[in-house]
Design an enzyme around this catalytic site. Structure first.
Site, PDB file in Angstrom:
ATOM      1  CG  HIS A 111      -2.018  -1.038   1.062  1.00 55.67           C
ATOM      2  ND1 HIS A 111      -3.057  -1.147   1.945  1.00 55.67           N
ATOM      3  CD2 HIS A 111      -2.236  -2.007   0.123  1.00 55.67           C
ATOM      4  CE1 HIS A 111      -3.866  -2.119   1.572  1.00 55.67           C
ATOM      5  NE2 HIS A 111      -3.374  -2.668   0.469  1.00 55.67           N
ATOM      6  CD  GLU A 167      -2.177   3.802   3.046  1.00 52.64           C
ATOM      7  OE1 GLU A 167      -1.777   3.316   1.966  1.00 52.64           O
ATOM      8  OE2 GLU A 167      -3.303   3.588   3.501  1.00 52.64           O
ATOM      9  CB  CYS A 215      -6.474  -0.846   4.898  1.00 48.34           C
ATOM     10  SG  CYS A 215      -4.742  -1.350   5.010  1.00 48.34           S
ATOM     11  CB  CYS A 237      -2.052   1.158   6.122  1.00 51.28           C
ATOM     12  SG  CYS A 237      -1.461   0.292   4.654  1.00 51.28           S
TER      13      CYS A 237
END
Length: 191
Positions: free
Chosen positions: A134, A136, A160, A163
């Site tokens: 992801h 992040e 999410c 993360c």
């Protein structure tokens, strides 16, 4: 009207018109030429186009996160993240995609989740069948550990659960994203 993400060529190489973005100054240059020129594509509600005004820091870094998202290699969602220190200096950038050197979702159709419809696998479902890191996570792991503590993470959407846990563990103080209705959401992390 196509958005910049829809207009972006998928092929790499000089003949495709696609250029690798290697550092922050190149990202800024790219943003000025391809993103900021058509201001309406940013969807930041209070950025003014007059030479007498400047965007607020949150708007500025959210626009940079949208620029980073252009590099995303996902068929389902383009996400970008910008990690910024307390002095408003960019520490690192990230976007979602397969780990470096492995076949990607968008470029090689390599992701099982990316080949599914939203009916088969809803957007908010599990990421267990996703090959991407992801945005992040990429912004965090590419930052020096000493630069993470007390920083702010700007993301093109809410993180999410996994993360969010990583953000909390790394000592990041604020998470900021633009909501689906165009509002800027800010979440303070308590360590």
């Amino acid at each position: 009207m196509l958005t910049p993400l829809q207009e972006a060529p998928l092929a790499n190489g000089p003949e495709s018109g696609y250029h690798e973005i290697m550092n922050v100054s190149e990202i800024l240059h790219f943003a000025m030429r391809h993103i900021l020129k058509p201001m309406e594509s940013l969807q930041c509600r209070s950025i003014k186009t007059t030479s007498q005004s400047r965007p607020e820091w949150d708007e500025y870094f959210l626009a940079m996160a949208k620029t980073a998202a252009l590099r995303a290699d996902c068929t389902r969602s383009k996400v970008g993240a910008i990690l910024v220190d307390e002095n408003h200096r960019i520490v690192s950038t990230g976007y979602n995609g397969a780990p470096s050197g492995t076949p990607g979702c968008l470029t090689a159709n390599a992701c099982p989740r990316g080949r599914m419809t939203y009916e088969e696998h809803p957007p908010e479902g599990s990421y267990s069948n996703c090959i991407a890191n992801h945005a992040e996570r990429n912004a965090i792991v590419y930052a020096n550990p000493e630069d993470r503590k007390g920083s702010t993470l700007y993301i093109t959407r809410r993180p999410c659960t996994d993360c969010h846990e990583l953000i909390l563990q790394e000592g990041i103080l604020w998470i900021i994203w633009e909501t689906s209705d165009g509002q800027i959401a800010r979440e303070r992390q308590y360590h």
